[in-house]
Design an enzyme around this catalytic site. Structure first.
Site, PDB file in Angstrom:
ATOM      1  CB  ILE A 164      -1.027   0.006   1.333  1.00  0.00           C
ATOM      2  CG1 ILE A 164      -1.742   1.251   1.211  1.00  0.00           C
ATOM      3  CG2 ILE A 164      -0.226  -0.373   2.658  1.00  0.00           C
ATOM      4  CD1 ILE A 164      -2.829   1.184   2.451  1.00  0.00           C
ATOM      5  CB  SER A 165       1.144   4.188  -2.321  1.00  0.00           C
ATOM      6  OG  SER A 165       1.087   3.314  -3.478  1.00  0.00           O
ATOM      7  CD  GLN A 166       5.860   8.649   1.048  1.00  0.00           C
ATOM      8  OE1 GLN A 166       6.228   8.240   0.086  1.00  0.00           O
ATOM      9  NE2 GLN A 166       6.358   9.413   1.907  1.00  0.00           N
TER      10      GLN A 166
END
Ligand code: SAH
Length: 213
Positions: A62-64
């Protein structure tokens, strides 16, 4: 319902997003609202609002928060758009988009990820998200055209089927590069044809498929 993470989310907005230039008030509000901790494993919930990506199942990430906000802002959503996302993953990016447009279509190639993302969409009653299991590099032609398309995995080039499924003034954001480092590209359809701008350097998991790796 008391949301014990609301204060932490507000701090995420003020410390990670605003100082880095995210300024669209609707995007900031969506980031303040969507419960990111529900999209990660229980054991990682306390770290869900940190300034970094986190692992999800099947070796994906899950991206930043900042990257999610930045890609979302680049789409310039007003409220009435149809948006296509490639790479549902945890479902968090789709959830953020769903607060900012009319309808989100999201495609994932790993069934277990799609199943858990769908559970969270239902739990949150985010009913304007449709999803399917498929190779997203082919887009979702039956449901297009799309005002905006976001690809949340990195590929070697911009998949042509996606550009073909953009509506007249459509916008597409995608990380393009090698399998270690990519450049976030924003493609816009204008009167003069396609315009492509480089946004920032990013690191995403592989976009796997016919028009990917
Ligand atoms: N947007 C996600 C990020 C997930 S990571 C989130 O908010 O959590 C990228 C995801 O893209 C992975 O789940 C991976 O399985 C998926 N993916 C990679 N290639 C794909 C393809 N061709 N079609 C659909 N999904 C793909």
């Amino acid at each position: 319902m008391i949301d014990r993470f609301a204060t932490i989310r507000e701090r995420m907005v003020q410390e990670q997003l605003v100082p880095r230039g995210i300024s669209d008030p609707r995007v900031l509000e969506a980031m303040r609202t969507v419960p990111r901790h529900l999209f990660v494993d229980d054991a990682l919930q306390s770290r869900a609002y940190g300034d970094f990506p986190l692992p999800i199942a099947a070796g994906q990430t899950i991206s930043q928060p900042y990257i999610v906000a930045s890609m979302t802002e680049a789409l310039g959503l007003q409220d009435d758009e149809q948006v296509l996302e490639i790479g549902t993953g945890s479902g968090y990016q789709a959830a953020v988009l769903s607060r900012l447009c009319k309808k989100v279509y999201t495609v994932e190639r790993i069934n277990s990820l799609l199943a858990s993302a769908r559970k969270v969409f239902d739990l949150l009653k985010y009913y304007n998200i449709s999803s399917k299991l498929d190779d997203g590099t082919l887009g979702w032609p039956e449901c297009g055209p799309f005002d905006a398309i976001i690809v949340t995995a990195g590929g070697p080039s911009i998949p042509e089927p996606l550009v073909e499924q953009l509506s007249e003034r459509g916008r597409l954001v995608i990380p393009v590069g090698d399998q270690y480092l990519q450049t976030l590209k924003l493609l816009e359809l204008t009167e003069d044809g396609r315009q492509i701008r480089d946004l920032e350097r990013v690191r995403f998991v592989d976009l796997v498929g016919k028009h990917g790796w």
